[in-house]
Design an enzyme around this catalytic site. Structure first.
Site, PDB file in Angstrom:
ATOM      1  N   HIS A  17      23.875  91.646 107.051  1.00 54.47           N
ATOM      2  CA  HIS A  17      22.739  91.672 107.978  1.00 54.47           C
ATOM      3  C   HIS A  17      21.865  90.440 107.787  1.00 54.47           C
ATOM      4  CE1 HIS A  17      23.194  96.278 107.737  1.00 54.47           C
ATOM      5  NE2 HIS A  17      23.524  95.951 108.966  1.00 54.47           N
ATOM      6  N   LYS A  41      19.454 111.921 112.824  1.00 57.91           N
ATOM      7  CA  LYS A  41      20.286 111.474 111.706  1.00 57.91           C
ATOM      8  C   LYS A  41      19.392 111.131 110.519  1.00 57.91           C
ATOM      9  CE  LYS A  41      23.790 108.035 110.569  1.00 57.91           C
ATOM     10  NZ  LYS A  41      24.459 106.831 111.031  1.00 57.91           N
ATOM     11  N   ARG A  90      31.760  91.775 112.858  1.00 59.55           N
ATOM     12  CA  ARG A  90      32.594  91.645 111.662  1.00 59.55           C
ATOM     13  C   ARG A  90      34.065  91.530 112.014  1.00 59.55           C
ATOM     14  NH1 ARG A  90      30.283  97.006 109.065  1.00 59.55           N
ATOM     15  NH2 ARG A  90      30.793  97.514 111.188  1.00 59.55           N
ATOM     16  N   SER A 127      26.853  99.040 105.795  1.00 58.81           N
ATOM     17  CA  SER A 127      25.899  99.892 105.090  1.00 58.81           C
ATOM     18  C   SER A 127      26.580 101.154 104.561  1.00 58.81           C
ATOM     19  CB  SER A 127      24.739 100.279 106.009  1.00 58.81           C
ATOM     20  OG  SER A 127      23.995  99.145 106.366  1.00 58.81           O
TER      21      SER A 127
END
Length: 164
Positions: A17, A41, A90, A127
């Site tokens: 990030h 969440k 990515r 993450s």
């Protein structure tokens, strides 16, 4: 003034990030890192803590501000007059998903998307993986900013009991 937003959950912020944020900050006069608030969440870190950890990781970037948002990203962009979204990629799977989002954001609000491929040395980071490794006592110090590593280490459960 050229403005862009770099959205994400950042739970926690990783060196991947930070790579994307740093590179995007070099392209825009102002870059807003916007932390998604998802009431459905529960994250490892609360939104305020994620924002503080991001701030600490990018403190040397004076044109970066940290904010949070709930709901649609395009609504945030409209409300804050931000015409560009910056997204890190990515792998090919990221591109397929993010391309659909970019097309929808352009259709809904005329918001453009800039894709920034992550640097090869951080392209494997997520993450979720960082949290899983840290949960089982793995060393993530090379994967996340120091403040994040410190918080992950502090959050590890201590083993109870003695020998049997």
């Amino acid at each position: 003034m050229r403005r862009a937003v770099c959205p994400g959950s950042f739970d926690p912020v990783t060196n991947g990030h930070v790579d994307v944020i740093t590179r995007a900050a070099a392209l825009y006069d102002e870059l807003v890192v916007a932390v998604l608030v998802n009431p459905g969440k529960a994250g490892l870190f609360g939104v305020d803590e994620r924002m503080a950890l991001i701030h600490e990781a990018v403190v040397d970037l004076p044109n970066v501000t940290i904010d949070s948002f709930e709901g649609l990203l395009v609504d945030y962009c409209r409300a804050h007059d931000v015409p560009v979204v910056v997204k890190g990629l990515r792998a090919v799977g990221d591109f397929e998903y993010e391309l659909q989002m970019a097309q929808m954001n352009r259709e809904l609000a005329g918001v453009e998307t800039l894709f920034v491929p992550t640097a090869p040395q951080v392209g494997h980071l997520s993450s979720s993986l960082v949290k899983q490794i840290a949960k089982f006592g793995g060393d993530v110090s090379s994967l996340v900013p120091k403040a994040v590593n410190d918080r992950l280490v502090a959050a590890r459960p201590t083993s109870a009991g003695g020998t049997s």
